[in-house]
Scaffold this active site. Structure first.
Site, PDB file in Angstrom:
ATOM      1  CB  SER A  56      -0.735  -0.648   5.329  1.00 33.98           C
ATOM      2  OG  SER A  56      -0.006  -0.207   4.545  1.00 33.98           O
ATOM      3  CG  ASP A  75       5.225   2.569  -3.254  1.00 30.68           C
ATOM      4  OD1 ASP A  75       5.610   2.734  -4.521  1.00 30.68           O
ATOM      5  OD2 ASP A  75       4.530   1.871  -2.873  1.00 30.68           O
ATOM      6  N   GLY A  79       3.864   1.587  -9.038  1.00 28.13           N
ATOM      7  CA  GLY A  79       3.155   0.557  -8.843  1.00 28.13           C
ATOM      8  C   GLY A  79       4.221  -1.000  -9.077  1.00 28.13           C
ATOM      9  CB  SER A 128      12.762  -0.494  -1.061  1.00 27.35           C
ATOM     10  OG  SER A 128      13.298  -0.961   0.142  1.00 27.35           O
ATOM     11  CG  ASP A 145       2.330  -5.002   1.729  1.00 29.65           C
ATOM     12  OD1 ASP A 145       2.523  -6.267   1.025  1.00 29.65           O
ATOM     13  OD2 ASP A 145       1.134  -4.421   1.795  1.00 29.65           O
ATOM     14  CG  HIS A 148       4.311  -9.535  -3.342  1.00 31.51           C
ATOM     15  ND1 HIS A 148       4.907  -8.488  -2.743  1.00 31.51           N
ATOM     16  CD2 HIS A 148       3.274  -9.881  -2.784  1.00 31.51           C
ATOM     17  CE1 HIS A 148       3.958  -8.156  -1.861  1.00 31.51           C
ATOM     18  NE2 HIS A 148       3.069  -8.908  -1.782  1.00 31.51           N
ATOM     19  CG  ASP A 174       0.805 -10.418   0.275  1.00 31.00           C
ATOM     20  OD1 ASP A 174      -0.311 -10.433   0.777  1.00 31.00           O
ATOM     21  OD2 ASP A 174       0.906  -9.116  -0.250  1.00 31.00           O
TER      22      ASP A 174
END
Length: 220
Positions: A56, A75, A79, A128, A145, A148, A174
């Site tokens: 993205s 980021d 992961g 973040s 993004d 989650h 999402d």
């Protein structure tokens, strides 16, 4: 928002997006690109939370380049929870064999290099909330993004939504109202943004929601 026919990425950028490692479908990517083009016209940086391997980021960087602004991407590159070993989205190709942990940063850099966009992106490597805590400026665009879980999704929202300038855009990926289709943390953050009174919905493209900062209410 501008007419869709007026804001499409070049064939080269679209090809780079398709070739990059990542999960965003093309339709949602095009909606993201259109939102970024509109928001970049405010003359403020555009930012995404959740870089992964830069799929993205290609679209955001191209929109930023055209407007003469900078794309920022946040980021830790280790992961998210669903990308760890044993989970559905784990990719052993991005595990650093020396330390035995995921490291998507080298792949991300190769993605930007292949797309010719390295000079238009600032990669902020860190968690973040920590990065948001030291960020002091306004942003024309924030794309959430990242992780989650409720902890991570709320942390991303609380850290970055207050920095969206009036008239700027908050984009959340999402978002699944039906739990059968996906996790609920981004959906709950989306509802939280609407209920704050600070954002109004602009568009819906599959799981991608685009909201505009109205100036009313507080973002959190």
């Amino acid at each position: 928002m501008p007419a869709e026919s007026a804001v499409e990425p070049s064939p080269e950028i679209l090809a780079a997006f398709r070739a990059a490692k990542g999960f965003m479908p093309v339709g949602e990517g095009l909606a993201l690109y259109r939102a970024a083009v509109e928001a970049a016209a405010l003359g403020l940086p555009v930012l995404e939370v959740g870089t992964y391997c830069g799929r993205s980021t290609i679209l955001l960087a191209d929109a930023a380049r055209a407007a003469g602004v900078t794309a920022l991407t946040v980021d830790h590159h280790r992961g998210s929870e669903e990308q760890q070993p044993g989970w559905e989205y784990h990719d052993p190709a991005v595990v650093d064999p020396e330390v035995g942990r995921m490291d998507t940063l080298p792949t991300f850099r190769r993605t930007l290099h292949a797309a010719g966009l390295e000079d238009h992106v600032v990669a902020l490597v860190g968690r973040s909330p920590q990065v948001a805590a030291v960020w002091g400026g306004k942003l024309g665009f924030v794309f959430i993004d990242g992780g989650h879980t409720d902890e991570h999704a709320n942390g991303d929202y609380e850290g970055w939504a207050p920095h969206v300038a009036e008239g700027g855009l908050l984009v959340i990926h999402d978002v699944f109202p039906d739990p059968a289709h996906g996790g609920q943390a981004p959906y709950r953050v989306y509802l939280r943004a609407l209920e704050s009174g600070a954002f109004t919905e602009v568009s819906v493209t599959d799981s991608l929601r685009v909201l505009r900062r109205t100036g009313a209410g507080t973002a959190i």
